[in-house]
Design a protein around this motif. Structure first.
Motif, mmCIF file in Angstrom:
data_model
loop_
_atom_site.group_PDB
_atom_site.id
_atom_site.type_symbol
_atom_site.label_atom_id
_atom_site.label_comp_id
_atom_site.label_asym_id
_atom_site.label_seq_id
_atom_site.Cartn_x
_atom_site.Cartn_y
_atom_site.Cartn_z
ATOM 1 N N SER A 1 -1.643 2.177 1.529
ATOM 2 C CA SER A 1 -1.034 0.863 1.653
ATOM 3 C C SER A 1 -0.362 0.463 0.349
ATOM 4 O O SER A 1 -0.898 0.702 -0.739
ATOM 5 C CB SER A 1 -2.099 -0.172 2.020
ATOM 6 N N THR A 2 0.813 -0.167 0.467
ATOM 7 C CA THR A 2 1.524 -0.630 -0.726
ATOM 8 C C THR A 2 0.863 -1.855 -1.335
ATOM 9 O O THR A 2 0.680 -1.940 -2.543
ATOM 10 C CB THR A 2 2.990 -0.930 -0.373
ATOM 11 N N ASN A 3 0.515 -2.833 -0.506
ATOM 12 C CA ASN A 3 -0.039 -4.072 -1.060
ATOM 13 C C ASN A 3 -1.562 -4.072 -1.130
ATOM 14 O O ASN A 3 -2.151 -5.026 -1.619
ATOM 15 C CB ASN A 3 0.462 -5.298 -0.286
ATOM 16 N N TYR A 4 -2.179 -2.986 -0.677
ATOM 17 C CA TYR A 4 -3.619 -2.804 -0.864
ATOM 18 C C TYR A 4 -3.859 -1.386 -1.386
ATOM 19 O O TYR A 4 -4.382 -0.529 -0.669
ATOM 20 C CB TYR A 4 -4.390 -3.029 0.435
ATOM 21 N N PRO A 5 -3.480 -1.124 -2.628
ATOM 22 C CA PRO A 5 -3.706 0.220 -3.175
ATOM 23 C C PRO A 5 -5.175 0.606 -3.067
ATOM 24 O O PRO A 5 -6.075 -0.221 -3.265
ATOM 25 C CB PRO A 5 -3.264 0.070 -4.636
ATOM 26 N N GLY A 6 -5.429 1.867 -2.729
ATOM 27 C CA GLY A 6 -6.793 2.325 -2.491
ATOM 28 C C GLY A 6 -7.207 2.213 -1.047
ATOM 29 O O GLY A 6 -8.273 2.712 -0.659
ATOM 30 N N TYR A 7 -6.382 1.549 -0.220
ATOM 31 C CA TYR A 7 -6.579 1.468 1.219
ATOM 32 C C TYR A 7 -5.626 2.455 1.887
ATOM 33 O O TYR A 7 -4.458 2.561 1.498
ATOM 34 C CB TYR A 7 -6.300 0.059 1.744
ATOM 35 N N TYR A 8 -6.112 3.143 2.899
ATOM 36 C CA TYR A 8 -5.319 4.198 3.530
ATOM 37 C C TYR A 8 -5.285 4.031 5.043
ATOM 38 O O TYR A 8 -6.216 3.480 5.649
ATOM 39 C CB TYR A 8 -5.913 5.576 3.200
ATOM 40 N N LEU A 9 -4.218 4.538 5.630
ATOM 41 C CA LEU A 9 -4.155 4.655 7.080
ATOM 42 C C LEU A 9 -5.207 5.669 7.524
ATOM 43 O O LEU A 9 -5.217 6.797 7.049
ATOM 44 C CB LEU A 9 -2.755 5.123 7.488
ATOM 45 N N ARG A 10 -6.108 5.252 8.409
ATOM 46 C CA ARG A 10 -7.130 6.182 8.894
ATOM 47 C C ARG A 10 -7.443 5.860 10.352
ATOM 48 O O ARG A 10 -7.222 4.738 10.832
ATOM 49 C CB ARG A 10 -8.400 6.128 8.034
ATOM 50 N N HIS A 11 -7.933 6.852 11.072
ATOM 51 C CA HIS A 11 -8.365 6.603 12.443
ATOM 52 C C HIS A 11 -9.873 6.410 12.458
ATOM 53 O O HIS A 11 -10.618 7.065 11.730
ATOM 54 C CB HIS A 11 -7.926 7.733 13.378
ATOM 55 N N ARG A 12 -10.294 5.471 13.280
ATOM 56 C CA ARG A 12 -11.718 5.196 13.477
ATOM 57 C C ARG A 12 -11.914 4.866 14.944
ATOM 58 O O ARG A 12 -11.292 3.935 15.460
ATOM 59 C CB ARG A 12 -12.163 4.032 12.577
ATOM 60 N N ASN A 13 -12.744 5.663 15.623
ATOM 61 C CA ASN A 13 -12.912 5.524 17.077
ATOM 62 C C ASN A 13 -11.556 5.605 17.784
ATOM 63 O O ASN A 13 -11.295 4.890 18.756
ATOM 64 C CB ASN A 13 -13.613 4.205 17.417
ATOM 65 N N HIS A 14 -10.686 6.461 17.204
ATOM 66 C CA HIS A 14 -9.362 6.725 17.764
ATOM 67 C C HIS A 14 -8.420 5.529 17.695
ATOM 68 O O HIS A 14 -7.353 5.529 18.310
ATOM 69 C CB HIS A 14 -9.463 7.265 19.193
ATOM 70 N N GLN A 15 -8.789 4.515 16.923
ATOM 71 C CA GLN A 15 -7.879 3.423 16.603
ATOM 72 C C GLN A 15 -7.422 3.594 15.160
ATOM 73 O O GLN A 15 -8.133 4.168 14.334
ATOM 74 C CB GLN A 15 -8.573 2.071 16.765
#
Length: 482
Positions: free
Chosen positions: A400-414
């Motif tokens: 994420s650009t505005n939340y560095p250290g946060y990433y796109l990830r799947h959880r329970n297929h969401q």
């Protein structure tokens, strides 16, 4: 550039991103007229303030900026924007040993006008270093790094008070000169018709003065004008407040058909368009210019520091050399106005993922759930940095650009945007294999590393990780990188 400096470096992230096989997609701009994708990495240059980049018809970008010593004008060139980071730098002019143009050499800009090169800059005198005025250099050399340069002297008619940050632009066949000048306790922006590159006609028009609270922090300042003409309007950015973390970029707008010398033609946005952002680690963005990337997209060039210091407690921005030149893409809202987003984090510049089958809609996070939406005016919600895969160096992750250290990830297929907790599961969930677009090989699809055969796809406005066995599914799992 009243009391500011800057600097920049080329981040090693570019190499890591290229290893991950994503170098060809960072900074891609969508559209049939676009060329190959562009890779940017910030900062572009250390200790280079008030940056100005000019793209010339000879295929080169020319870059100049304020140096911390305030004693010379430097220039470098490269065939790509990123190439400026490592291009050799040459001194093309030095301050005088005495008298005018002998101190505070600030904010140079380079322009090519009627077959000659011109550099606008501000300078003080050795007997009064604060007698700042705008000056002009001229060269007929094919390569401005070679010179020689002729001094055309102060902008004429000469200004009688503290003046700086001269720039020039052409609109509807008329060349204009704009600059900042102190009047009373304010630094204002003035505009005049140009007779030639160093001479203006008539009485300059005052088009902007600091009025909002964000323009008056530390000092009452409007300075550093820069012009971008698009979509039937003339946009003029400017910088405001003290040159510490208070510094920010504002926006003036005039209709392309209006009389630019009529102050009533200009409207000022009430809030800054680029400001300090603790989340991305950038403070005091400002004194920008504009250029065009190799792919045809508009780019804002500006400086910032990567730490926060406010006026007070003995801190003096004038003696702080650590502003850094940075570049990032300008996006455009559906109403035709520019969207600068936030000063992006250091490293590879971010991209947006635009749906192949709904091309007006982008991936964005809201309350950390990832969804597909049109008209994302909060630009940073839809921007992701493509980095080396958290669990596989041959794959990619999207930060994420505005939340560095946060990433796109799947959880329970969401699909979510969540903070990296360091676990092996998170690293796998946030790592994807970049594939040629399932519905368009010129675009991209993202296959899960830990669930092979399942792809990021949109359905009913939300994002999921699913198999995509049919044409409709493949289309929903294909994205353009914008």
């Amino acid at each position: 550039m009243r009391v500011g400096l800057l600097g920049g470096r080329v981040a090693a992230v570019v190499a890591a991103v290229m290893v991950a096989g994503v170098g060809a997609v960072v900074g891609v701009v969508v559209g049939p007229a676009r060329a190959a994708a562009v890779v940017f990495s910030n900062p572009l240059a250390e200790q280079r303030a008030d940056p100005h980049i000019y793209r010339h018809t000879d295929g080169y970008y020319y870059f100049t900026a304020t140096v911390p010593e305030y004693d010379r004008i430097v220039l470098r060139r490269a065939s790509t924007l990123q190439g400026l980071a490592t291009a050799p730098e040459r001194v093309i002019w030095r301050k005088h040993g005495s008298g005018e143009m002998g101190a505070h050499i600030w904010a140079p800009e380079i322009h090519y006008i009627d077959g000659r090169w011109y550099v606008y800059f501000a300078a003080g005198r050795t007997d009064d270093i604060w007698a700042i005025r705008p000056y002009v250099l001229e060269s007929s050399a094919a390569n401005p790094l070679d010179g020689p340069w002729v001094e055309r002297g102060q902008l004429q008619p000469a200004r009688s008070s503290f003046s700086l940050d001269a720039t020039t632009f052409v609109h509807n066949g008329q060349r204009y000169l704009a600059w900042a000048e102190y009047a009373g306790s304010n630094s204002n922006i003035y505009l005049a018709r140009a007779v030639n590159p160093w001479t203006y006609a008539g009485t300059p028009t005052l088009i902007a003065t600091p009025t909002y609270a964000w323009e008056t922090r530390g000092y009452r300042v409007n300075e550093g004008p820069a012009v971008l003409i698009r979509n039937g309007r003339v946009f003029m950015t400017y910088s405001a407040s003290a040159t510490d973390a208070s510094y920010a970029v504002g926006l003036l707008t005039a209709s392309a058909g209006s009389d630019l010398l009529n102050p009533a033609s200009w409207s000022k946005r009430a809030t800054p368009v680029l400001a300090s952002d603790a989340r991305t680690g950038q403070w005091g963005p400002g004194h920008n210019s504009f250029t065009v990337a190799e792919d045809g997209s508009d780019v804002i060039v500006y400086h910032s520091r990567n730490y926060e210091r406010y006026l007070g407690n003995g801190y003096d921005p004038l003696s702080d050399p650590n502003r850094r030149t940075r570049i990032q893409r300008v996006y455009w809202n559906t109403d035709g106005t520019p969207n600068f987003g936030v000063p992006v984090p250091d490293g590879a510049t971010p991209v947006r993922l635009r749906a192949h089958d709904q091309p007006d809609r982008y991936l964005r996070h809201w309350e950390f759930r990832v969804r597909l939406e049109p008209n994302v005016t909060n630009l940073a919600d839809s921007q992701f940095r493509i980095v080396t895969g958290l669990s596989n160096s041959g794959a990619i992750s999207l930060e994420s650009t505005n939340y560095p250290g946060y990433y796109l990830r799947h959880r329970n297929h969401q699909l979510w945007v969540e903070r990296n907790d360091g676990s092996n599961l998170f690293r796998q969930d946030a790592t994807f294999t970049r594939r040629a677009g399932l519905a368009d090989v010129a675009k991209v699809s993202l296959e899960s590393v830990n669930f092979p055969g399942q792809y990021v796809r949109h359905r009913d406005g939300l994002l999921y990780l699913e198999a995509v066995p049919d044409a409709a599914g493949r289309a929903s799992a294909t994205f353009a990188l914008d």
